[in-house]
Write an enzyme that holds these catalytic residues in place. Sequence first.
Site, short mmCIF file in Angstrom:
data_model
loop_
_atom_site.label_atom_id
_atom_site.label_comp_id
_atom_site.label_asym_id
_atom_site.label_seq_id
_atom_site.Cartn_x
_atom_site.Cartn_y
_atom_site.Cartn_z
N LYS A 153 0.81 -1.21 0.00
CA LYS A 153 0.00 0.00 0.00
C LYS A 153 0.85 1.27 0.00
CE LYS A 153 -0.66 0.43 4.95
NZ LYS A 153 0.02 1.70 5.26
N THR A 154 1.94 1.23 0.76
CA THR A 154 2.80 2.41 0.78
C THR A 154 3.40 2.65 -0.59
OG1 THR A 154 3.33 1.78 3.04
CG2 THR A 154 4.62 3.55 2.09
N ASP A 186 -3.41 7.91 4.03
CA ASP A 186 -2.91 6.59 4.40
C ASP A 186 -3.70 6.06 5.60
OD1 ASP A 186 -1.27 4.41 4.37
OD2 ASP A 186 0.39 5.38 5.42
N GLU A 187 -3.73 4.75 5.78
CA GLU A 187 -4.40 4.14 6.95
C GLU A 187 -5.79 4.72 7.17
OE1 GLU A 187 -3.06 1.61 8.32
OE2 GLU A 187 -0.92 1.85 8.65
N GLN A 242 -7.84 -4.28 9.18
CA GLN A 242 -6.77 -3.90 10.10
C GLN A 242 -7.16 -2.70 10.96
OE1 GLN A 242 -2.52 -4.34 8.92
NE2 GLN A 242 -3.36 -4.48 6.87
N ARG A 302 1.96 -10.26 10.34
CA ARG A 302 3.29 -9.67 10.50
C ARG A 302 4.38 -10.66 10.11
NH1 ARG A 302 1.92 -5.47 9.43
NH2 ARG A 302 -0.06 -6.53 9.13
#
Length: 729
Positions: free
Chosen positions: A35-36, A220-221, A251, A608
């Site tokens: 995503k980044t 973002d997020e 998330q 993770r």
Amino acid sequence: MDVSHLLNQLNDAQREAVTTQSKHTLVLAGAGSGKTRVLIHRLAWLIQVEHVSPLSILAVTFTNKAAGEMRERAQDLLKVSTRPLWIGTFHGIAHRLLRMHWQEAGLNENFQILDSDDQHRVLRRLIKEEGMDENQWPARQAQWYINARKDEGQRPPSIEHMDHPITAQWVRIYELYEAYCNRAGLVDFAELLLRAHELWLHNPSLLEHYRNRLGHLLVDEFQDTNSIQYAWIRMLAGDSGSVLVVGDDDQSIYGWRGAQVANVQHFRRDFADVQTLKLEQNYRSTGTILEGANALIANNEDRMGKKLWTAGEMGQPITLYSAFNEQDEARFVVEQIEQWLGKGRRAEEVAIVYRTTAQSRLFEEYLLKASIAYRVYGGLRFFERAEIKDALAYLRLIQNPNDDAAIERVINTPNRGIGQKTLAVLRLQARASSLPLWQAAQECIRQNLLPPRALAAIHAFMQMITDMRERMGDWTLGNQMQGVIEDSQLVSHYEKEPREKMESRVENLRELVNAADAFILPAEDEEAGMSELQSFLSHAALEAGETQGEAWDDCVQLMTLHSAKGLEFPLVFIAGMEDGLFPHKRSVTEAGGRLEEERRLCYVGMTRAREQLCLSYAEIRRMYGSESHSRPSRFLDEIPSELIREVRPRMQVQRPWVGPKAPVYKQATSRINQGWPFQLGESVNHRKFGAGTVVSFEGSGEHARVQVNFHQAGAKWLVLAYANLERAG
DNA sequence: TCCATTGACGTTTTT
DNA sequence: CGTCAATGGA
């Protein structure tokens, strides 16, 4: 122009997001789906291909770390300065707006930022002063109440409370607090956002200016945005702005502090022409880990629906260890880490994650014993330390003598004989005349409202601050810092403390002077009209520094599930997978999707892991002094069992007669195991009994015995020398 | 004013 | 069981 460098490292979905022609875009980006990368490539695409001016792009994140990373990676990709780009946190950008337009926002030019510790102190005092029962109206709850209202965009007058005496009381506290902050020129974190929103709301021409200027918004997020942040974005976008948001509803783990996952849905409703894209290809984890995570999260309702997949291998099964107690769990985890290190892997590749901060302690203990370096995330940060805040409070007073929170903090630190009694008179005077403490103190002196000794002490204190301001006005920031520490005699104050604590405090103060020395006024702060001092103080509040400065070396990472978000590690342990602990019992009892949020937390934790995921739980856990038994986490049942390899089948269930458990495990420490042909938990084969798992060891040399839990034959003690065990493939 | 003892409390945390 | 804050005695 050749744009291949922007696109050729992207998959189809990523490329579609980067090159989208829709006005608004919602990118649902699963964990580890890049995503980044999409965000940064979109940024570059806008500038290099669509020739959007960098000046008209605003990129917002939640943490300073994310903002910094974005700027850095954008810089790498663009190969030009990212200076003109607005990249920052919601709070950072709001703060900048308020500095530039402090008059329109109705603020004091030298307003200071109140961190949550300051906020708590202020509220505690206000509640006490008002004569309210502190047990009935705890400052923590008031803080929570006020921040929640601000996050929803509510001011006291807009809160309905006619028929609720309890609400009315909270609103009253809110009002008092608001008046106090306004008098003292203080702005808390939630206030930054609310004010920035109101700034535009009340100044249409200003809003118009920013709408014209900032035509492209990247967020973002997005699943972590709260109501006011969402409203702020909507307002800025207006009808003309183009918005691209990236997020993952699976998330969303900050609902408890106001984040609205529903914003993801609202986005599609409130913005016209939204293209929704899903990034589902995962570049991080093995197939097994992803399948497990997918299966788990499928138990949540109300999802937008996503299924992660990988082109990579299935990898190792997820391992599960059922520990006898929390000691056994820690012992096991550390032993596994020793094995990992024994294979030549690095400690920094390993993370131990858990639900509650208190769980770190045992792991620290065992890691220490095994001489494995580790680093615990969280805890006090540099600018949150008492000695740092004390020193900064003096600087704050130089900047703004009306900063009541700063006065309260240092008026008697170090002790100057201005005790509670004197302070009470000052506060009373301040309240009666609606003046800041500083001015109230002047009034007290003028009117002789206090005994001579107290008056002299107050006068001396005020004189000291005034002297500092006059004398140090044109000094460098580092010298100011040093001067303030010297004049206030903070060091000799701390020297009275126990040596170890004292040494670290003095060391921290030295470090603070270094930080001030090294500080360079950022260009954007200068543009916003901020002085070096103002900028430094704001940075201290807005980015309180790394959680732990040192220890960036090769060490095992310990953190809560919450702080693990956004990180990845080859080997991840999720410890304490017990019902009541994880999911936490308070989220099971509370209604309102809390359990689903816990499940998302588990999903975050699992995703993770890159290569190996290792889950564990303790059958008995010592908590708050007493022992408690709990069932294994319900989340474990939601992971398909074929993906899981139980390191130790729960023998006391299969073989209740095996005898006392505790001594059996106690012997199985890493030291004893060294030089053994088998590891605890290792799968072995026996010619007669078939496959089994090594469960325990005993004795040494030719008397060495091993306990194996055979799948068919149950648990057996075997003398190693004769057993002829084979390692299973 | 300072230290020691007592008592309540015990998710998650960035800005 | 440990922590932190509040209380009370010296």
